[in-house]
Design an enzyme around this catalytic site. Structure first.
Site, short mmCIF file in Angstrom:
data_model
loop_
_atom_site.label_atom_id
_atom_site.label_comp_id
_atom_site.label_asym_id
_atom_site.label_seq_id
_atom_site.Cartn_x
_atom_site.Cartn_y
_atom_site.Cartn_z
N GLU A 6 4.22 9.04 8.19
CA GLU A 6 3.35 7.93 8.90
C GLU A 6 1.94 7.81 9.99
O GLU A 6 1.90 6.64 10.46
CB GLU A 6 4.72 6.86 9.43
CG GLU A 6 6.04 6.95 8.19
CD GLU A 6 5.08 6.20 7.30
OE1 GLU A 6 3.62 5.63 6.90
OE2 GLU A 6 5.78 6.53 5.58
N ALA A 36 1.05 -1.04 0.11
CA ALA A 36 -0.20 -0.30 -0.26
C ALA A 36 1.25 1.23 -0.05
O ALA A 36 1.71 1.59 0.79
CB ALA A 36 -1.10 -0.07 1.38
N HIS A 50 10.18 -2.90 2.03
CA HIS A 50 11.12 -1.54 2.63
C HIS A 50 12.11 -1.35 1.84
O HIS A 50 13.11 -0.73 1.53
CB HIS A 50 10.50 -0.89 3.79
CG HIS A 50 9.35 -0.74 3.93
ND1 HIS A 50 8.41 -1.84 4.23
CD2 HIS A 50 8.50 0.58 4.35
CE1 HIS A 50 7.32 -1.30 4.67
NE2 HIS A 50 6.96 0.03 4.46
O1 X8Z Z 1 4.58 0.51 4.69
C1 X8Z Z 1 3.34 0.48 5.25
C2 X8Z Z 1 2.60 1.54 4.61
C3 X8Z Z 1 2.72 2.38 4.05
S1 X8Z Z 1 4.51 3.67 3.73
C4 X8Z Z 1 1.71 0.55 4.57
N1 X8Z Z 1 3.66 0.53 6.61
C5 X8Z Z 1 5.05 -0.11 6.91
C6 X8Z Z 1 5.10 -1.90 6.60
O2 X8Z Z 1 3.80 -2.31 6.41
O3 X8Z Z 1 6.44 -1.85 7.17
C7 X8Z Z 1 2.76 0.67 7.70
C8 X8Z Z 1 3.18 0.00 9.20
C9 X8Z Z 1 4.99 -0.49 8.59
ZN ZN Z 2 2.95 4.90 5.40
#
Ligand code: X8Z
Ligand code: ZN
Length: 608
Positions: A405, A348, A507
């Site tokens: 975030e 997302a 990431h």
């Molecule tokens: O990557 C995200 C979002 C998009 S900025 C969905 N998050 C991290 C993950 O999924 O690892 C939100 C919580 C942590």
């Molecule tokens: Zn995010």
């Protein structure tokens, strides 16, 4: 200034400025010391060029990540390398104003020009192209990744959801192991990317890319690292209690052979592909006699929600705080569900295509509690982007990336039982009594407290990689050392040489810094606490919803509008009255649960 103008035109068009142009000028006349006025004019042009290049890159990127093909990868890498080259050139050009006494805002923008780039390349011919070819290839490989569920090839996004609902340890293990097969081919690409980006950071004056990333927080980079450790020290006792209790309950369910009661927890049993949020195993660890009596996934399904309805519900929350509705283009241009006929990056994300109001999300939404939360998270990004859209281009960012975030997550903390009644998902008589508070808190803690060590360690690992402390030979071992040290989890099967488990987390191949999520998990509770105080709430924090409170909304918006124009402590102070990121709000929120966990853990051997 004309010469500079030509340089910008060339840069915006993606052309390299001939080295001779500078030397001809240098021969003509000794360069006069620049003035503050020149610096101001230079910055105006620099910001315009930056904005042009950024918008172009966003548009190309959007197409690339919505339609992954050889050709869109090529286009995406090209646009990104032009953008990188421009950013690096601007950061280097700005060095000539270093000796000047600049107005604070201008000095700040010059710093932001440098620190704001996630993946810098050196100015060496071809470096930006090579770097961005690698970055695009990595992200696309992740986006196309698949694994196995009961022998069937299954897309990553489906495996993610199944990790939350499946309880058969063999099926969990199969998904866990097979998904990680996406990563070994990424390893050599990641290694090379680190080399180039480190060289780029070096040219900009940083020891390595990790130091550059840590320089983006209005404080000394070492102080930032110390701050994250301090925050972790504050919340670690909560995590330790939660870990101890969850391990005991998993032991009851799966048996002590699978979940040894004196060591780390096997990583495939926590309801999440990366063991980063554990809310999905709530049913296995629920406190007795404190069941809230409802499950958000079931409520959404029963009420016939789909992805758009989930987004509408999020929008309606922001509207209740006084924010303008999302633009029509949001609904026309966003991607809400996984297309059947093409490869997309499903992780997302929220987009700010024109840096004004062409805001969109891209999400392969499932109708479940996780994605209801994520929907609010993404909309938080979009509302923040729109709130700061009149700032000058370099200030159209979050106060720091943790703020970005935290916005949507803070809103989602207001999804209380009373709020669910207001939007018709729960009936009045289903509102759990105060005796169910522990259940509500447990469910939140499994996501929010469990996340903290993961949020911290992902970039601890990358900082070690960038500094050279972790070498490719020990990428995986060091990853698991951190996972075990901070999270108290262990791989369920031996890891092999060649495994590259960090690459199986979005990431890492997508090169999105991660400390931001750790900060957000601290900050969102500070925001929530401040908002509830503003609202005059006197009950327990986890029952407070700011839904419908336009006064709180206006004050929240006042912070959001600042974007990155002021150092983050000023933005934080504008909303919360404090200038420090601090764990006391998250501790206050969970205090009743902490007491309960301590009681439960009495007589248990905690730790790993
Ligand atoms: O990557 C995200 C979002 C998009 S900025 C969905 N998050 C991290 C993950 O999924 O690892 C939100 C919580 C942590
Ligand atoms: Zn995010």
């Amino acid at each position: 200034m004309k010469r500079l103008g030509a340089a910008f035109a060339a840069a915006a068009a993606g052309l390299t400025l001939g080295a001779c142009e500078v030397s001809i000028d240098a021969e003509d006349e000794a360069p006069a010391a620049p003035t503050v006025a020149e610096a101001e004019t230079w910055m105006t042009e620099a910001e315009a060029a930056y904005l042009d290049a950024a918008i172009y890159k966003e548009r190309v990127d959007w197409v690339n990540r919505n339609f992954i093909t050889v050709d869109t990868d090529w286009l995406g890498a090209k646009a990104a390398s032009e953008y990188t080259a421009l950013r690096v050139r601007l950061a280097n050009e700005a060095k000539r104003f270093a000796g000047l006494e600049l107005p604070p805002e201008l000095a700040r923008k010059i710093t932001l020009l440098k620190t704001g780039l996630t993946l810098p390349a050196p100015e060496t011919a071809g470096a930006a192209e090579e770097l961005n070819n690698l970055a695009t290839a990595l992200q696309s490989a992740y986006g196309k990744g698949k694994g196995l569920y009961k022998g069937t090839v299954t897309p990553g996004v489906d495996l993610e959801a199944l990790m939350g609902t499946e309880r058969d340890p063999d099926a969990l293990l199969e998904m866990w192991t097979s998904w990680r097969q996406v990563a070994p081919p990424m390893k050599p690409q990641f290694e090379r990317l680190v080399e180039i980006a480190n060289a780029g950071a070096g040219e900009l004056g940083y020891a390595d890319l990790g130091q550059m990333w840590r320089s983006n927080y209005d404080m000394d980079p070492d102080e930032f690292a110390a701050l994250t450790d301090k925050l972790w020290g504050q919340v670690k006792p909560l995590y330790d209690e939660l870990h101890c209790h969850v391990r005991a309950k998993l032991g009851d369910y799966y048996g002590a052979r699978l979940v040894p009661q004196d060591g780390p927890i096997p990583a495939h049993l926590l309801g999440n592909m990366w063991a980063q949020q554990w809310g999905n195993i709530y049913d296995l660890v629920a406190p007795e006699e404190a069941d809230p009596g409802y499950d958000v996934t079931e409520l959404l399904v029963a009420a016939g929600y789909d992805a758009r309805k989930m987004a509408k519900t999020g929008e309606e929350f922001f509207s209740s705080l006084g924010f303008a509705p999302l633009p029509e283009t949001f609904w026309e241009r966003s991607l809400f569900t996984k297309p059947a006929d093409r490869e997309v990056v499903c992780h997302a994300s929220a987009w700010d295509i024109d840096y004004v109001d062409d805001i969109r999300i891209k999400m392969c939404t499932k109708v479940n509690a996780d994605d209801f939360q994520t929907m609010h998270h993404e909309l938080g990004h979009n509302y923040y982007q729109r709130a700061y859209n009149t700032q000058s281009p370099l200030h159209r960012e979050g106060a720091n990336d943790g703020f970005h975030e935290a916005i949507g997550d803070m809103i989602a903390l207001s999804i209380t039982p009373d709020y669910l009644v207001k939007i018709g998902l729960l009936s009045e008589d289903q509102v759990p009594p105060a005796s169910a508070d522990l259940g509500l808190l447990m469910s939140q803690a499994l996501d929010k407290i469990a996340f903290l060590p993961f949020g911290l360690l992902v970039d601890k690992w990358r900082w070690q990689v960038f500094s050279g402390e972790t070498t490719p030979e020990t990428y995986n071992q060091d990853w698991w050392n951190l996972r075990t040290h901070y999270q108290g989890i262990t791989p369920p099967v031996a890891r092999m040489e060649g495994d590259f488990d960090p690459g199986a987390k979005f990431h890492i191949p997508a090169n999105v810094p991660y400390a931001r999520y750790f900060l957000a998990h601290i900050l969102q509770f500070q925001f929530h606490q401040a908002a509830c105080e503003m609202a005059g709430w006197e009950g327990p924090l986890h029952r407070c919803s700011i839904y419908g409170n336009a006064e709180v909304g206006a004050r929240f918006n006042a912070m959001m509008e600042l974007g990155m124009s002021e150092p983050w402590p000023d933005a934080l102070e504008a909303f919360t009255g404090t200038r420090e990121m601090d764990g006391s709000a998250i501790i206050a929120y969970f205090q009743p649960l902490i007491d309960y966990l301590q009681e439960q853990n009495q007589g248990r051997q905690c730790g790993w």
